[in-house]
Design an enzyme around this catalytic site. Sequence first.
Site, PDB file in Angstrom:
ATOM      1  N   THR A   1       0.863  -1.214   0.000  1.00 30.18           N
ATOM      2  CA  THR A   1       0.000   0.000   0.000  1.00 30.18           C
ATOM      3  C   THR A   1       0.878   1.236   0.000  1.00 30.18           C
ATOM      4  O   THR A   1       1.882   1.307   0.657  1.00 30.18           O
ATOM      5  CB  THR A   1      -0.868   0.037   1.278  1.00 30.18           C
ATOM      6  N   GLU A  88      10.340  -3.244  -1.748  1.00 33.71           N
ATOM      7  CA  GLU A  88      10.819  -4.365  -0.921  1.00 33.71           C
ATOM      8  C   GLU A  88      11.931  -5.134  -1.651  1.00 33.71           C
ATOM      9  O   GLU A  88      11.745  -5.572  -2.775  1.00 33.71           O
ATOM     10  CB  GLU A  88       9.656  -5.297  -0.564  1.00 33.71           C
ATOM     11  N   ASN A 207       8.280 -11.501   1.343  1.00 30.91           N
ATOM     12  CA  ASN A 207       6.845 -11.779   1.189  1.00 30.91           C
ATOM     13  C   ASN A 207       6.484 -13.241   1.377  1.00 30.91           C
ATOM     14  O   ASN A 207       5.313 -13.560   1.589  1.00 30.91           O
ATOM     15  CB  ASN A 207       6.370 -11.257  -0.162  1.00 30.91           C
ATOM     16  N   THR A 212      -0.030 -13.834   7.506  1.00 33.75           N
ATOM     17  CA  THR A 212      -1.055 -13.116   8.264  1.00 33.75           C
ATOM     18  C   THR A 212      -1.514 -13.976   9.441  1.00 33.75           C
ATOM     19  O   THR A 212      -2.434 -13.569  10.123  1.00 33.75           O
ATOM     20  CB  THR A 212      -2.296 -12.864   7.363  1.00 33.75           C
TER      21      THR A 212
END
Lengths: 212, 213
Positions: A1, A88, A207, A212
């Site tokens: 984001t 990243e 990543n 999560t």
Amino acid sequence: TMLGVITTDALVEADVWRKMVLIAVNRSFNQITVDGDTSTNDTVIALASGLSGSTSISSIECSEARQLQACLDAVMQALAKSVAWDGEGATCLIEVTVTGAESEVKAAKIARSVASSSLVKAAVYGRDPNWGRIAAAAGYAGIPFHQNNLRVMLGDILLMDNGQPLAFDRKAGETHGTVGIYISVGDGSGHGQAWGCDLSYDYVKINAEYTT
Amino acid sequence: VASSMDETANYIPAAPIFIPEGPWNQIPGGVTAAKGFKAAGIYGGLRAQGNKPDLALVTCDVDAAAAGAFTTNMVAAAPVLYCKNALDISKTARAVLINAGQANAATGDAGYQDVLECADALAKVLNLKQEEVLIESTGVIGHRIKKEALLNALPELVNSLTSSLEGAGSAAVAITTTDLVSKSVAIESQVGDMSVRVGGMAKGSGMIHPNMA
């Protein structure tokens, strides 16, 4: 984001300000890419206090509006480039400049296609001056141009001219900071830029380990 | 819970800024460089781990002309839906509240209720109308925001507001997630015969392919 908050003390009517902000977003944040994933939260909010005492801007055509638009473009491009620079796993910023297209929008679309290409990004990470991948990414942008008009430069090294690959000095040295890719697709007046970063092993690591 | 602001700038370095050439001068600071703006960034206990600041606020002393550009992803986060509605109602705004840690995206009606409650709570503290408060969120998608922690941190956040460079710097750190650097810039230029300032801050490192409108 990506999130952005922009502030100014210029005095500008809200309707004009909203048009100016969208023009600047299209010349900056909408021209960056790190991984091709468009977020659910991307937002830029821009506030104008009017406390500078400047002339009230009530039309996007006036000279004051053009001056403020240039400042707004510059601030948003500076922030957008720092987001791409900080992608990243990135080791460098990639700046793609396209000229010779029929319009700014078409040039911008080609530039973003090249900046988004995983193969171009991986080639930059490997410091491989892979003009073929750059040409292919420009070719699949969906903007028509004649491939014999294609000219590709990497930094100040001409890799392809009139669609023909050229010999180059591979040991021209490491590029640190910003890798400049310059593409010309014809003799139109359209000019556009996009920014991205190279694709490194770390991007996958960051990543893949994240959960999560 | 909340950390003092002068520590915040130490968490991550500032990004190198590449401003295009033009009739402007780069000046120190970011969102607080322009007249009328204050900012703050504190640790409110929202991040999953660590105590890097995670709550930022930018305010304007007067009704500011407000504009927004938002993701065109069909799965739009609650703060995106809220801001689009607020900007439909009001052409001006006075505050932008930003939390890092949870994106409040894919959180359904409960997530939208959360954003309404946060906007309403801040509006009450600042004595504003709810639609004068805009909200941005970033972080893990699918998780609701830690609303209690956010609401409890509002008084400290508002008390930390300052028009200083530290205010802008701490806010720029507080909005970051996986960023390795904070992103903040300001310039000064002539508009007509007056000197005008434009400043800003941004965040972003992953999930970056904006298509805003």
